[in-house]
Design an enzyme around this catalytic site. Structure first.
Site, PDB file in Angstrom:
ATOM      1  CB  SER A 190      -7.064  -1.129  27.726  1.00 53.59           C
ATOM      2  OG  SER A 190      -6.736   0.044  27.017  1.00 53.59           O
ATOM      3  CE1 TYR A 214     -12.287   0.227  28.076  1.00 55.39           C
ATOM      4  CE2 TYR A 214     -10.306   1.547  27.769  1.00 55.39           C
ATOM      5  CZ  TYR A 214     -11.074   0.439  27.447  1.00 55.39           C
ATOM      6  OH  TYR A 214     -10.615  -0.457  26.504  1.00 55.39           O
TER       7      TYR A 214
END
Ligand code: NAP
Length: 252
Positions: A147, A161
């Site tokens: 990501s 995350y």
């Protein structure tokens, strides 16, 4: 030594980026094992779309943070469809609620790490065992979903995350080098702000709408736009690309 298989495993293939990848991969000639954790109907719909594109497909249930499920997924995919030649490590969660790390609950942190890091490593391990030419496989390609968060850090939102995606970045570099002479390429794709159910819920949808204009390209991306990058990395057109990280972030 066997030929490279044309069977692709996509973890979390029932929805979002995983589903878009299954559908596009079918058009590129892959037979697809669509893994899902809970939503069987969605995974079966994706499998039906793969079949409608003229390829073979199977929906396989399994929690990829659990070792026996990961091993079972590879066994079931090979038994149903044949030689595995591609693996997309896609299943991932952000963990809720979003907010500062100081307020995060330990069980939530453990769940996110178990899926995004341990699960990804387990899937990558099975991919190496199934495809490495040094282990009797026919070679292949692994694409892991990182990501843009890995380099942005996601302060105030989900630092945990972002940290798990940093682990994916390191894995793609290391495993790419480890398997480079064993016929297996390993790459990461780092999406930016993509409109999928990972942003489900009113509050997350509001954040998505608010943030979209600040993306240099001026909007959130689509799952199909990420799938294009993944399917290219899986293909022989990317034959000299390994240990790379392809950002699909609209300039973010
Ligand atoms: P999504 O729409 O929320 O879908 C998540 C998928 O993961 C679902 O198919 C779900 O299966 C599956 N899954 C969840 N837990 C699982 C488990 N324990 N075992 C197996 N499968 C599991 O997610 P997405 O937005 O497409 O994201 C896909 C990947 O891209 C993730 O790794 C995410 O971190 C990454 N990413 C997304 C964005 C974004 O903005 N959307 C940005 C950067 C990176 P069920 O349907 O069966 O529950």
């Amino acid at each position: 030594m066997s030929e490279r298989g044309n069977v692709l495993i996509v973890t979390g293939g029932g929805r979002g980026i995983g589903a878009a990848t299954c559908r596009l991969a079918a058009r590129a000639g892959w037979d697809v094992a669509v893994n899902y954790a809970r939503d069987r109907t969605a995974a079966e719909r994706v499998a039906a779309d793969v079949e409608a594109a003229g390829r073979r497909a199977v929906a396989i249930k399994g929690d990829v943070s659990v070792e026996r499920d990961v091993v079972g997924l590879f066994e079931a995919a090979a038994a149903s469809l044949g030689q595995i030649g591609g693996v997309v490590i896609n299943a991932g969660v952000t963990g809720d609620p979003r907010g500062p790390l100081a307020d995060a609950d330990a069980e939530m942190l453990a769940r996110v790490v178990a899926l995004n890091v341990t699960g990804a490593l387990l899937v990558a391990r099975e991919a190496a065992k199934a495809m490495s030419t040094a282990r009797g496989g026919g070679g292949g390609s692994v694409v892991a979903l990182s990501s843009a968060a890995a380099t942005l850090g996601s302060p105030g939102e989900y630092v945990w995350y972002a940290a798990t995606k940093g682990a994916i970045d390191s894995m793609a570099i290391g495993l790419g080098r480890e398997l480079a002479r064993e016929g297996v390429r390993v790459n990461a794709v780092s999406p930016g702000l993509i409109d999928t159910e990972i942003h489900a819920g009113e509050e997350n949808q509001r954040r998505l709408r608010e943030r979209a204009p600040s993306v240099p390209i001026g909007r959130a991306g689509t799952a199909d736009e990420v799938a294009e990058a993944i399917v290219w990395l899986l293909s022989d057109a990317a034959s000299y690309v390994t240990g790379a990280n392809l950002r699909v972030g609209g300039g973010r």
